[in-house]
Design a protein around this motif. Structure first.
Motif, short mmCIF file in Angstrom:
data_model
loop_
_atom_site.label_atom_id
_atom_site.label_comp_id
_atom_site.label_asym_id
_atom_site.label_seq_id
_atom_site.Cartn_x
_atom_site.Cartn_y
_atom_site.Cartn_z
N MET A 1 0.83 -1.18 0.00
CA MET A 1 0.00 0.00 0.00
C MET A 1 0.88 1.24 0.00
SD MET A 1 -2.28 -1.77 2.71
CE MET A 1 -1.80 -3.40 2.30
N SER A 2 0.62 2.15 -0.91
CA SER A 2 1.44 3.34 -1.01
C SER A 2 0.57 4.56 -1.23
CB SER A 2 2.45 3.18 -2.15
OG SER A 2 3.38 4.22 -2.13
N ILE A 3 0.95 5.64 -0.57
CA ILE A 3 0.22 6.90 -0.65
C ILE A 3 1.16 7.94 -1.27
CG2 ILE A 3 -0.87 8.74 0.68
CD1 ILE A 3 -1.36 6.64 2.89
N TYR A 4 0.64 8.70 -2.24
CA TYR A 4 1.37 9.83 -2.82
C TYR A 4 1.04 11.06 -1.98
CZ TYR A 4 2.26 13.80 -5.88
OH TYR A 4 2.68 14.99 -6.38
N VAL A 5 2.07 11.80 -1.59
CA VAL A 5 1.88 13.04 -0.84
C VAL A 5 2.56 14.15 -1.63
CG1 VAL A 5 2.17 14.18 1.38
CG2 VAL A 5 2.06 11.69 1.28
N GLY A 6 1.76 15.07 -2.17
CA GLY A 6 2.30 16.13 -3.00
C GLY A 6 2.12 17.51 -2.41
N ASN A 7 2.75 18.48 -3.06
CA ASN A 7 2.74 19.89 -2.66
C ASN A 7 3.36 20.06 -1.28
OD1 ASN A 7 2.28 22.58 -3.33
ND2 ASN A 7 0.36 22.63 -2.18
N LEU A 8 4.42 19.31 -1.03
CA LEU A 8 5.11 19.40 0.26
C LEU A 8 6.08 20.57 0.29
CD1 LEU A 8 6.02 15.65 0.85
CD2 LEU A 8 4.39 17.02 2.16
N SER A 9 6.26 21.10 1.48
CA SER A 9 7.30 22.10 1.69
C SER A 9 8.64 21.44 1.44
CB SER A 9 7.23 22.60 3.14
OG SER A 9 8.41 23.29 3.48
N TYR A 10 9.58 22.18 0.91
CA TYR A 10 10.91 21.62 0.64
C TYR A 10 11.71 21.40 1.92
CZ TYR A 10 9.77 22.49 -4.19
OH TYR A 10 9.15 22.47 -5.40
N GLU A 11 11.14 21.82 3.05
CA GLU A 11 11.79 21.65 4.35
C GLU A 11 11.39 20.34 5.02
OE1 GLU A 11 13.98 24.09 5.02
OE2 GLU A 11 13.28 25.00 3.17
N VAL A 12 10.40 19.62 4.49
CA VAL A 12 9.88 18.41 5.11
C VAL A 12 10.92 17.29 5.07
CG1 VAL A 12 8.14 16.59 4.86
CG2 VAL A 12 7.48 18.97 4.65
N THR A 13 10.98 16.53 6.14
CA THR A 13 11.87 15.37 6.21
C THR A 13 11.03 14.10 6.29
OG1 THR A 13 11.96 15.33 8.63
CG2 THR A 13 13.58 16.72 7.49
N SER A 14 11.66 12.97 6.10
CA SER A 14 10.95 11.70 6.22
C SER A 14 10.46 11.50 7.65
CB SER A 14 11.82 10.54 5.76
OG SER A 14 13.01 10.48 6.50
N GLU A 15 11.20 12.01 8.62
CA GLU A 15 10.77 11.92 10.02
C GLU A 15 9.49 12.71 10.26
OE1 GLU A 15 13.98 12.77 9.14
OE2 GLU A 15 14.89 10.83 9.59
N ASP A 16 9.38 13.90 9.64
CA ASP A 16 8.16 14.71 9.75
C ASP A 16 6.97 13.94 9.21
OD1 ASP A 16 9.60 16.93 10.74
OD2 ASP A 16 9.90 17.76 8.73
N LEU A 17 7.14 13.35 8.04
CA LEU A 17 6.05 12.60 7.42
C LEU A 17 5.67 11.38 8.25
CD1 LEU A 17 7.24 12.86 3.74
CD2 LEU A 17 5.08 13.73 4.63
N ASN A 18 6.66 10.69 8.77
CA ASN A 18 6.40 9.53 9.60
C ASN A 18 5.56 9.92 10.81
OD1 ASN A 18 6.45 7.01 10.75
ND2 ASN A 18 8.66 6.86 10.84
N LYS A 40 18.27 18.33 -3.46
CA LYS A 40 17.16 18.83 -2.64
C LYS A 40 15.90 18.01 -2.90
CE LYS A 40 18.83 23.55 -2.46
NZ LYS A 40 18.52 24.94 -2.72
N MET A 41 15.01 18.07 -1.94
CA MET A 41 13.74 17.37 -2.04
C MET A 41 12.95 17.89 -3.25
SD MET A 41 10.63 17.50 0.60
CE MET A 41 9.23 16.47 0.36
N ARG A 42 12.18 16.99 -3.88
CA ARG A 42 11.44 17.35 -5.08
C ARG A 42 10.02 17.84 -4.82
NH1 ARG A 42 12.17 12.62 -9.18
NH2 ARG A 42 11.09 14.08 -10.52
N GLY A 43 9.58 17.88 -3.55
CA GLY A 43 8.27 18.43 -3.24
C GLY A 43 7.16 17.39 -3.14
N PHE A 44 7.52 16.11 -3.20
CA PHE A 44 6.52 15.08 -3.02
C PHE A 44 7.19 13.88 -2.34
CE2 PHE A 44 8.41 14.19 -7.12
CZ PHE A 44 8.56 12.81 -7.14
N ALA A 45 6.35 12.96 -1.86
CA ALA A 45 6.88 11.78 -1.18
C ALA A 45 5.88 10.63 -1.30
CB ALA A 45 7.13 12.09 0.30
N PHE A 46 6.32 9.46 -0.88
CA PHE A 46 5.47 8.28 -0.84
C PHE A 46 5.52 7.72 0.56
CE2 PHE A 46 6.89 8.71 -5.20
CZ PHE A 46 5.68 8.67 -5.88
N VAL A 47 4.35 7.36 1.07
CA VAL A 47 4.25 6.78 2.41
C VAL A 47 3.53 5.45 2.28
CG1 VAL A 47 3.30 7.07 4.73
CG2 VAL A 47 4.15 9.07 3.48
N GLU A 48 4.09 4.42 2.88
CA GLU A 48 3.46 3.11 2.88
C GLU A 48 2.92 2.83 4.28
OE1 GLU A 48 6.07 0.10 1.36
OE2 GLU A 48 6.47 1.25 -0.45
#
Length: 104
Positions: A1-18, A40-48
């Motif tokens: 299961m994977s979730i797309y998270v877009g329009n993120l601040s470029y300051e976000v870390t994986s720890e923040d998302l977790n 640098k971060m590309r402004g999106f992430a994936f969360v499982e």
């Protein structure tokens, strides 16, 4: 299961998302793609998440929510498409400007 998270601040870390997604269930993995050239971060992430129910709860709660000054875009990630792109141009003969071989 994977979730797309877009329009993120470029300051976000994986720890923040977790931390944010853990409010809706067990986070299995967080992937934050980085730009190859700038690092640098590309402004999106994936969360499982561990289950479909947790994934659905996170999507329902976070899609459109404001976080770090941005309105998040959160939805079920689409499967990655095979990206075997061929170089453009060539086909059909429309680009042939060599008129010396043409007969009139």
């Amino acid at each position: 299961m994977s979730i797309y998270v877009g329009n993120l601040s470029y300051e976000v870390t994986s720890e923040d998302l977790n931390e944010v997604f853990a409010e809706y269930g067990t986070v299995s993995r967080v992937q934050v793609p980085m730009d190859r050239e700038t690092g640098k971060m590309r402004g999106f992430a994936f969360v499982e998440m561990a289950s479909e129910a947790e994934e659905a709860a996170a999507i329902a709660a976070l899609d459109g929510a404001e976080w770090m000054g941005r309105d998040l875009k959160v939805n079920k990630a689409k499967p990655r498409e095979n990206n075997n792109r061929r170089p453009s141009g060539g086909g059909g003969g429309w680009g042939d400007n060599d008129r010396s071989s043409r007969r009139y």
